[in-house]
Scaffold this motif. Structure first.
Motif, PDB file in Angstrom:
ATOM      1  N   ALA A  82      15.124 -30.721  45.808  1.00  0.00           N
ATOM      2  CA  ALA A  82      16.379 -31.331  45.359  1.00  0.00           C
ATOM      3  C   ALA A  82      16.536 -31.207  43.850  1.00  0.00           C
ATOM      4  O   ALA A  82      17.651 -30.979  43.344  1.00  0.00           O
ATOM      5  N   ALA A  83      15.432 -31.353  43.106  1.00  0.00           N
ATOM      6  CA  ALA A  83      15.493 -31.241  41.651  1.00  0.00           C
ATOM      7  C   ALA A  83      15.937 -29.844  41.226  1.00  0.00           C
ATOM      8  O   ALA A  83      16.720 -29.687  40.276  1.00  0.00           O
ATOM      9  N   MET A  84      15.469 -28.816  41.932  1.00  0.00           N
ATOM     10  CA  MET A  84      15.852 -27.447  41.591  1.00  0.00           C
ATOM     11  C   MET A  84      17.347 -27.221  41.789  1.00  0.00           C
ATOM     12  O   MET A  84      18.020 -26.613  40.953  1.00  0.00           O
ATOM     13  N   ILE A  85      17.885 -27.700  42.910  1.00  0.00           N
ATOM     14  CA  ILE A  85      19.320 -27.534  43.159  1.00  0.00           C
ATOM     15  C   ILE A  85      20.133 -28.368  42.177  1.00  0.00           C
ATOM     16  O   ILE A  85      21.206 -27.943  41.711  1.00  0.00           O
ATOM     17  N   ALA A  86      19.653 -29.548  41.839  1.00  0.00           N
ATOM     18  CA  ALA A  86      20.355 -30.390  40.865  1.00  0.00           C
ATOM     19  C   ALA A  86      20.455 -29.682  39.517  1.00  0.00           C
ATOM     20  O   ALA A  86      21.501 -29.754  38.840  1.00  0.00           O
ATOM     21  N   VAL A  87      19.408 -28.992  39.115  1.00  0.00           N
ATOM     22  CA  VAL A  87      19.447 -28.228  37.865  1.00  0.00           C
ATOM     23  C   VAL A  87      20.505 -27.131  37.942  1.00  0.00           C
ATOM     24  O   VAL A  87      21.250 -26.890  36.982  1.00  0.00           O
ATOM     25  N   ALA A  88      20.595 -26.447  39.085  1.00  0.00           N
ATOM     26  CA  ALA A  88      21.612 -25.402  39.257  1.00  0.00           C
ATOM     27  C   ALA A  88      23.021 -25.979  39.137  1.00  0.00           C
ATOM     28  O   ALA A  88      23.904 -25.371  38.518  1.00  0.00           O
ATOM     29  N   VAL A  89      23.254 -27.154  39.725  1.00  0.00           N
ATOM     30  CA  VAL A  89      24.570 -27.806  39.633  1.00  0.00           C
ATOM     31  C   VAL A  89      24.890 -28.133  38.181  1.00  0.00           C
ATOM     32  O   VAL A  89      26.006 -27.886  37.692  1.00  0.00           O
ATOM     33  N   VAL A  90      23.919 -28.673  37.464  1.00  0.00           N
ATOM     34  CA  VAL A  90      24.129 -29.027  36.051  1.00  0.00           C
ATOM     35  C   VAL A  90      24.434 -27.775  35.232  1.00  0.00           C
ATOM     36  O   VAL A  90      25.327 -27.787  34.357  1.00  0.00           O
ATOM     37  N   LEU A  91      23.728 -26.687  35.480  1.00  0.00           N
ATOM     38  CA  LEU A  91      23.984 -25.441  34.760  1.00  0.00           C
ATOM     39  C   LEU A  91      25.398 -24.940  35.015  1.00  0.00           C
ATOM     40  O   LEU A  91      26.086 -24.484  34.097  1.00  0.00           O
ATOM     41  N   TRP A  92      25.838 -25.007  36.269  1.00  0.00           N
ATOM     42  CA  TRP A  92      27.193 -24.547  36.604  1.00  0.00           C
ATOM     43  C   TRP A  92      28.234 -25.391  35.873  1.00  0.00           C
ATOM     44  O   TRP A  92      29.171 -24.864  35.279  1.00  0.00           O
ATOM     45  N   LEU A  93      28.083 -26.711  35.913  1.00  0.00           N
ATOM     46  CA  LEU A  93      29.052 -27.601  35.266  1.00  0.00           C
ATOM     47  C   LEU A  93      29.032 -27.435  33.745  1.00  0.00           C
ATOM     48  O   LEU A  93      30.084 -27.459  33.090  1.00  0.00           O
ATOM     49  N   THR A  94      27.841 -27.260  33.179  1.00  0.00           N
ATOM     50  CA  THR A  94      27.724 -27.057  31.736  1.00  0.00           C
ATOM     51  C   THR A  94      28.445 -25.790  31.307  1.00  0.00           C
ATOM     52  O   THR A  94      29.161 -25.766  30.297  1.00  0.00           O
ATOM     53  N   ASP A  95      28.270 -24.735  32.074  1.00  0.00           N
ATOM     54  CA  ASP A  95      28.945 -23.480  31.741  1.00  0.00           C
ATOM     55  C   ASP A  95      30.461 -23.614  31.876  1.00  0.00           C
ATOM     56  O   ASP A  95      31.217 -23.072  31.071  1.00  0.00           O
ATOM     57  N   LEU A  96      30.903 -24.345  32.888  1.00  0.00           N
ATOM     58  CA  LEU A  96      32.337 -24.560  33.066  1.00  0.00           C
ATOM     59  C   LEU A  96      32.932 -25.293  31.864  1.00  0.00           C
ATOM     60  O   LEU A  96      33.986 -24.903  31.331  1.00  0.00           O
ATOM     61  N   LEU A  97      32.265 -26.356  31.422  1.00  0.00           N
ATOM     62  CA  LEU A  97      32.754 -27.116  30.270  1.00  0.00           C
ATOM     63  C   LEU A  97      32.746 -26.262  29.006  1.00  0.00           C
ATOM     64  O   LEU A  97      33.690 -26.325  28.197  1.00  0.00           O
ATOM     65  N   ARG A  98      31.700 -25.469  28.830  1.00  0.00           N
ATOM     66  CA  ARG A  98      31.627 -24.607  27.643  1.00  0.00           C
ATOM     67  C   ARG A  98      32.769 -23.611  27.624  1.00  0.00           C
ATOM     68  O   ARG A  98      33.410 -23.384  26.586  1.00  0.00           O
ATOM     69  N   ARG A  99      33.085 -23.028  28.770  1.00  0.00           N
ATOM     70  CA  ARG A  99      34.168 -22.052  28.832  1.00  0.00           C
ATOM     71  C   ARG A  99      35.526 -22.704  28.586  1.00  0.00           C
ATOM     72  O   ARG A  99      36.396 -22.128  27.931  1.00  0.00           O
ATOM     73  N   ARG A 100      35.708 -23.902  29.112  1.00  0.00           N
ATOM     74  CA  ARG A 100      36.979 -24.576  28.890  1.00  0.00           C
ATOM     75  C   ARG A 100      37.162 -24.941  27.421  1.00  0.00           C
ATOM     76  O   ARG A 100      38.271 -24.854  26.874  1.00  0.00           O
ATOM     77  N   ARG A 101      36.075 -25.363  26.766  1.00  0.00           N
ATOM     78  CA  ARG A 101      36.168 -25.649  25.335  1.00  0.00           C
ATOM     79  C   ARG A 101      36.496 -24.391  24.544  1.00  0.00           C
ATOM     80  O   ARG A 101      37.302 -24.414  23.612  1.00  0.00           O
ATOM     81  N   THR A 102      35.866 -23.277  24.911  1.00  0.00           N
ATOM     82  CA  THR A 102      36.123 -22.013  24.230  1.00  0.00           C
ATOM     83  C   THR A 102      37.579 -21.575  24.399  1.00  0.00           C
ATOM     84  O   THR A 102      38.234 -21.133  23.446  1.00  0.00           O
ATOM     85  N   GLU A 103      38.089 -21.701  25.622  1.00  0.00           N
ATOM     86  CA  GLU A 103      39.473 -21.312  25.884  1.00  0.00           C
ATOM     87  C   GLU A 103      40.452 -22.214  25.140  1.00  0.00           C
ATOM     88  O   GLU A 103      41.472 -21.760  24.608  1.00  0.00           O
ATOM     89  N   ALA A 104      40.139 -23.521  25.092  1.00  0.00           N
ATOM     90  CA  ALA A 104      41.018 -24.457  24.378  1.00  0.00           C
ATOM     91  C   ALA A 104      41.044 -24.149  22.889  1.00  0.00           C
ATOM     92  O   ALA A 104      42.107 -24.180  22.245  1.00  0.00           O
ATOM     93  N   ALA A 105      39.871 -23.834  22.335  1.00  0.00           N
ATOM     94  CA  ALA A 105      39.804 -23.492  20.919  1.00  0.00           C
ATOM     95  C   ALA A 105      40.575 -22.210  20.631  1.00  0.00           C
ATOM     96  O   ALA A 105      41.252 -22.089  19.595  1.00  0.00           O
ATOM     97  N   ALA A 106      40.494 -21.258  21.540  1.00  0.00           N
ATOM     98  CA  ALA A 106      41.214 -19.995  21.355  1.00  0.00           C
ATOM     99  C   ALA A 106      42.720 -20.217  21.391  1.00  0.00           C
ATOM    100  O   ALA A 106      43.474 -19.615  20.615  1.00  0.00           O
ATOM    101  N   ARG A 107      43.185 -21.120  22.264  1.00  0.00           N
ATOM    102  CA  ARG A 107      44.619 -21.398  22.336  1.00  0.00           C
ATOM    103  C   ARG A 107      45.116 -22.083  21.065  1.00  0.00           C
ATOM    104  O   ARG A 107      46.217 -21.821  20.584  1.00  0.00           O
ATOM    105  N   ARG A 108      44.280 -22.983  20.529  1.00  0.00           N
ATOM    106  CA  ARG A 108      44.694 -23.687  19.312  1.00  0.00           C
ATOM    107  C   ARG A 108      44.764 -22.758  18.110  1.00  0.00           C
ATOM    108  O   ARG A 108      45.617 -22.904  17.240  1.00  0.00           O
ATOM    109  N   SER A 109      43.839 -21.802  18.052  1.00  0.00           N
ATOM    110  CA  SER A 109      43.794 -20.904  16.894  1.00  0.00           C
ATOM    111  C   SER A 109      44.790 -19.762  16.982  1.00  0.00           C
ATOM    112  O   SER A 109      45.121 -19.137  15.983  1.00  0.00           O
TER     113      SER A 109
END
Length: 429
Positions: free
Chosen positions: A382-409
């Motif tokens: 369960a810990a291994m799958i939980a890490v995979a879920v966290v990695l997926w969500l972290t990457d999603l948030l990072r991409r959304r922040r990058t896209e938002a910054a690109a739109r603002r600039s």
């Protein structure tokens, strides 16, 4: 020259997918071959008792086989880009058969473990076949990879059943003797079926290995999918390795046949997961991946309850196998889209990570079961799958922040249409 013309199927010359009879033949051979990596699982308790070895020691032989497979992926699979594949896979089938013969005759656990490593190294031929057909498949890549993976995953599960039944009928050594014969027959079939095509590349071997680092550095999708695969396969092996010990003791007390038949429980999940490859063809990789990861994480509640009740154990295994194998299909479909000219090297990076994770899961699952019982094994998975879920969500948030910054600039453009995600972003998770 005439041999080449006879061997190359018409669809191959046209750059399309392989013909159906050849696809199904290779699917069956993939299932037979990948079974070599799993025959040991239901036999661990029996082999441990014969060689007077504990749970951790017996489990180490299976872990060592997966380490060998990872080494084969790293050192042998890149050769598929620079050698004639037909010759390579035939040689590998012969070497695999020889390793299985040594496992049959092993006088002690050390010899068994050493020969298991050798078998793991040469069983890499199954990935040569998958990478080859993935490149030929064009727009049907997800569906074709799904078909091949159905064969492989069915082989993973049925190998446990066949192994347990043969061990009950004729002893555990008969399992590897039969496997050796099957590999020789597969070699003959592959020699007759595969086209004798020239290599895709003439890059020297050492430079070829060096190019793996470039692929890792320049392909973020490859890196992410490799991590997901490693964590999922680690969880898969932690449960299945521990399940052999769980069902051999209280409250189950199953024979080798009963332990092997447990593999059939996951077959329904695998067959259902085979259709997941079509989601990749439709551009739904990202939502499908997180959905399957969450489903897998939830399945461990049932798997844990299966420590004392067989019904939740069976249901949990079905859901777990469906989720993990579905993610694996999505991973491979995405990886093969990255570069048609380096299919074997892309497979090398992904599958090496995959089996390193699997080896870690096998070892940690056996140790967790030894010291923490079934609850410990479930917690590791369960810990291994939980890490995979966290990695997926972290990457999603990072991409959304990058896209938002690109739109603002970006300078405002009157009447501009809203930006749609490009094709690379569709499957980037």
């Amino acid at each position: 020259m005439s041999d080449d013309r006879r061997a190359v199927p018409p669809d191959d010359r046209a750059g399309g997918s392989a013909p159906i009879p050849m696809l199904w033949l290779l699917t069956i051979i993939c299932g037979v071959t990948v079974g070599n990596l799993y025959y040991l699982q239901p036999l661990l308790d029996t082999i441990g008792r014969e060689f007077d070895a504990g749970v951790g020691e017996a489990g180490s032989s299976l872990s060592a086989m997966h380490v060998g497979y990872a080494l084969g992926l790293l050192l042998l699979l890149p050769l598929a880009d620079v050698l004639r594949r037909r010759r390579l896979v035939v040689v590998l089938t012969v070497l695999t058969s020889a390793g299985l013969v040594i496992m049959t005759l092993a006088p002690n656990l050390a010899v068994l473990t050493g020969s298991a490593i050798a078998v793991g190294v040469t069983t890499v031929l199954v990935q040569v076949l998958v990478a080859y057909l993935a490149v030929l498949s064009g727009d049907r890549r997800g569906r074709v990879v799904g078909t091949l993976m159905t064969g492989m995953l069915t082989g993973v599960l049925l190998s446990r059943t066949v192994s347990g039944m043969l061990a009950d009928l004729a002893g555990w050594r008969s399992v590897f003797a039969v496997a050796a014969i099957l590999m020789l027959l597969s070699g003959v079939a592959l020699h007759r079926a595969l086209p004798n095509r020239p290599p895709d590349s003439t890059v020297p071997y050492l430079r070829l290995l060096g190019s793996l680092r470039t692929l890792i550095a320049t392909q973020p999708v490859l890196r992410r999918r490799s991590l997901y695969g490693a964590l999922c396969y680690g969880a898969f092996n932690a449960i299945w390795t521990s399940a052999a010990f769980l069902t051999a003791g209280e409250p189950y007390n199953w024979s080798e046949t009963g332990i092997g038949l447990l593999g059939l429980a996951g077959l329904g999940g695998v067959l259902a997961a085979a259709r997941v490859g079509r989601l990749a063809d439709r551009g739904l990789q990202a939502p499908a991946t997180i959905t399957l990861l969450v489903l897998t994480l939830a399945s461990f509640g049932l798997v844990y309850a299966g420590g004392v009740h067989v019904v939740p154990l069976l249901l949990g295994i079905v859901l777990m196998d469906f989720g993990i194998q579905g993610v694996h299909l999505l991973n491979q479909s995405e990886v093969y889209r990255l570069a048609d000219q380096a299919p074997a090297r892309l497979t090398t990076v992904y599958m090496t990570s995959y089996f390193v994770g699997g080896s870690a899961g096998t070892a940690s699952g056996a140790l967790a079961y030894q010291y923490g019982g079934w609850a410990g094994a479930c917690a590791v998975a369960a810990a291994m799958i939980a890490v995979a879920v966290v990695l997926w969500l972290t990457d999603l948030l990072r991409r959304r922040r990058t896209e938002a910054a690109a739109r603002r600039s970006a300078p405002a453009t009157a009447g501009a249409a809203p930006r749609l995600p490009d094709s690379d972003a569709v499957g980037s998770h």
